[in-house]
Design a protein around this motif. Structure first.
Motif, short mmCIF file in Angstrom:
data_model
loop_
_atom_site.label_atom_id
_atom_site.label_comp_id
_atom_site.label_asym_id
_atom_site.label_seq_id
_atom_site.Cartn_x
_atom_site.Cartn_y
_atom_site.Cartn_z
N PRO A 295 55.19 33.59 42.56
CA PRO A 295 54.87 33.29 43.95
C PRO A 295 55.93 33.73 44.96
O PRO A 295 57.12 33.78 44.66
CB PRO A 295 54.73 31.77 43.95
N ALA A 296 55.45 34.00 46.16
CA ALA A 296 56.34 34.23 47.30
C ALA A 296 56.96 32.88 47.71
O ALA A 296 56.44 31.81 47.36
CB ALA A 296 55.56 34.83 48.46
N ILE B 188 50.17 33.76 47.61
CA ILE B 188 50.81 35.07 47.75
C ILE B 188 51.82 35.24 46.63
O ILE B 188 52.71 34.40 46.48
CB ILE B 188 51.61 35.16 49.09
N GLY B 189 51.70 36.32 45.86
CA GLY B 189 52.68 36.52 44.81
C GLY B 189 52.42 37.78 44.02
O GLY B 189 51.36 38.40 44.11
N ASP B 190 53.44 38.18 43.24
CA ASP B 190 53.32 39.34 42.35
C ASP B 190 52.68 38.91 41.04
O ASP B 190 52.57 37.72 40.73
CB ASP B 190 54.71 39.89 42.02
N ASN C 8 67.30 47.23 38.38
CA ASN C 8 66.10 46.52 38.82
C ASN C 8 66.34 45.01 38.75
O ASN C 8 66.87 44.50 37.76
CB ASN C 8 64.94 46.92 37.91
N VAL C 9 65.96 44.32 39.81
CA VAL C 9 66.17 42.87 39.90
C VAL C 9 65.60 42.14 38.67
O VAL C 9 66.27 41.28 38.07
CB VAL C 9 65.49 42.36 41.20
N ALA C 10 64.37 42.49 38.30
CA ALA C 10 63.75 41.84 37.14
C ALA C 10 64.51 42.20 35.87
O ALA C 10 64.70 41.35 34.99
CB ALA C 10 62.28 42.27 37.03
N ALA D 203 60.89 36.89 43.39
CA ALA D 203 59.68 36.71 42.59
C ALA D 203 59.79 37.52 41.30
O ALA D 203 59.43 37.04 40.21
CB ALA D 203 58.45 37.14 43.38
N SER D 204 60.33 38.75 41.41
CA SER D 204 60.50 39.59 40.22
C SER D 204 61.52 39.00 39.26
O SER D 204 61.32 38.98 38.04
CB SER D 204 60.95 41.00 40.63
N ALA D 205 62.63 38.52 39.81
CA ALA D 205 63.68 37.93 38.97
C ALA D 205 63.16 36.67 38.27
O ALA D 205 63.38 36.47 37.06
CB ALA D 205 64.89 37.60 39.82
N ALA D 206 62.44 35.85 39.04
CA ALA D 206 61.93 34.60 38.48
C ALA D 206 60.87 34.86 37.41
O ALA D 206 60.87 34.23 36.35
CB ALA D 206 61.34 33.74 39.60
#
Lengths: 306, 306
Positions: free
Chosen positions: A9-10, A29-31, A60-62, A98-101
């Protein structure tokens, strides 16, 4: 389980009087991410859609967040990551977080949950650091824990989750302009008046008391930022007008999301939130700047398997 | 009812990270007052024991507070006030506020409670102003409402009561020295670093979250004041040593009460509070400065009829 699909989620950070400490998690809203357990050790990013981001794990953050949990868990396997971005980079609603989480949540699930959600915040911060330049939990904490989060401090990391009162909705207007992080930092003063700080911490105290006691009016009275907003709003065209239109339409309060340019409003109930979104949109049409609008209940669950 | 006897509790204001906004009410320490409804209109102070304070209504904290509620209620009678001081003036545990709070509480009771306790805070502030030079609710709010109080802001006055977790005890060491209010103000810097302010409001947020969630460890982790205490502690002999002795004996946290010179510690449970009081006393004996010690549960009721 060898594959997991995740909703990331955002989030809104720098929540008004809670600059640098308070955030909240959004619902609609989210990836999306897909993470696969594979035999080859290490972390590989195999696919990115919706954004032009590096596939190299360490850029890359993720990828960096995934490496942090991978190196801590030392599993006898590896992971492949697909990232499907829907949150626009630079929007101020936690795109990189969101990517990291998502990465740390997915890997933790595939490993059988060796870590708690609170522990995952620490790993996700490592990824977030390559996007923002420093380890901050403002967005990763609400993304992972859901609801409202307070980052009390960092030595050691101390994050408190506060359940959202059930009727709180957030409205977000994302103007399609770029606000450089360096500009939004440079505009702040490193020195502030003690009397303003007291006003701010009185309001932050009121916000937290309002959340615990589910006192919507107190939440509204507390959403006043006398330190950051007066400076940063200069970077966002029509900020005052949009904020006033939100308040006039019944919002509890409004402010800048993250470091901007998104503008958020908090509302009691969906009907008011939709009225507020309409008022904010109507106002922003005057600027000629393209924008997105989101209306979302606060998401008490955080990042999750879908 | 034409006469009422009142217990007016001592209070701790400027509660550590909650400088200027957070206070709490004590149980075992307080003044007594007797208020009588009489035919002659106006407010007369007829007796004061335990302190050398002016009998003139308009020069006495209780008198001025009493006039504020009297002028608002416009009753067809008058009131006589007896004040029996037990809280030492200048101790930093709300001596003048206790008198102001007692006066407005007593008159409100004798008039049949036309005002709520929250409304009484406003009247008591008028009295407090002649002692401190400005209208502050830091001590009158916890004295009247009990428990912990947050003064969110003043325009208009917005005070939130937070019930005390049942096991919170306060220990207060009052060194018999004079700290002039002008000195304790002059030593503060009107300008502070934003990063310190953020640390402070993170801690205040943690304190309030800890009180609502009855999380004693979080309360303890949050009791860190990085702005006021480092400056004001210089006015209090042996402050660091006493504070450390309290923490080593198991206190959740410690700090300066009001503008000093009293030093307080918060503890979980009476047994630990007594251990902490012993440790603090033992330490302070070294200074050769006479002192009083108080151990008190937090008083959730506030000023009351006895």
């Amino acid at each position: 389980m060898t594959e997991i699909k995740i909703f990331c989620p955002a989030t809104i950070a720098n929540l008004n009087c809670g600059f640098d400490v308070m955030g909240l998690c959004l619902e609609g809203i989210g990836d999306e991410m897909i993470i696969r357990k594979v035999a080859d050790k290490g972390i590989r990013i195999t696919k990115i859609t919706g954004a032009d981001l590096p596939l190299e794990t360490d850029k890359n953050v993720a990828g960096v967040a995934a490496l942090a949990i991978f190196n801590a868990a030392k599993p006898d396997c590896g992971f492949e990551i697909e990232i499907h971005k829907k949150i626009k980079a630079g929007s101020g609603i936690g795109s990189s977080s969101a990517s990291a989480a998502g990465a740390v949540f997915g890997i933790n699930e595939l490993l059988g949950k060796p870590f708690t959600r609170h522990e995952l915040v620490d790993f996700a911060m490592k990824g977030e650091a390559i996007a923002s330049g420093s380890e901050h939990a403002d967005n990763v904490a609400p993304c992972i824990l859901g609801g409202f989060t307070l980052v009390r401090g960092y030595n050691p990391l101390d994050v408190i989750k506060i359940e959202s009162p059930s009727e709180i909705y957030a409205v977000v207007l994302h103007p399609h302009i770029e606000v450089k992080t360096s500009d939004s930092r440079a505009i702040l003063s490193p020195i502030i008046a003690l009397k303003d700080a007291i006003t701010q911490w009185g309001n932050l105290g009121g916000l937290i008391a309002g959340l615990y006691s589910k006192d919507y009016e107190l939440i509204g009275r507390s959403l006043q930022d006398v330190i950051i907003e007066p400076l940063r709003k200069k970077l966002i065209p029509n900020f005052d007008e949009v904020k006033n239109s939100a308040l006039n339409a019944g919002a509890l309060g409004a402010g800048i999301s993250g470091a901007g340019p998104s503008i958020f409003a908090l509302c009691k109930g969906q009907a008011i939130a939709e009225k507020v979104a309409f008022a904010m949109s109507s106002n922003y049409l005057d600027t000629g700047i393209p924008f997105d609008m989101h209306v979302s209940r606060v998401n008490d669950e955080g990042v999750k398997k879908i």
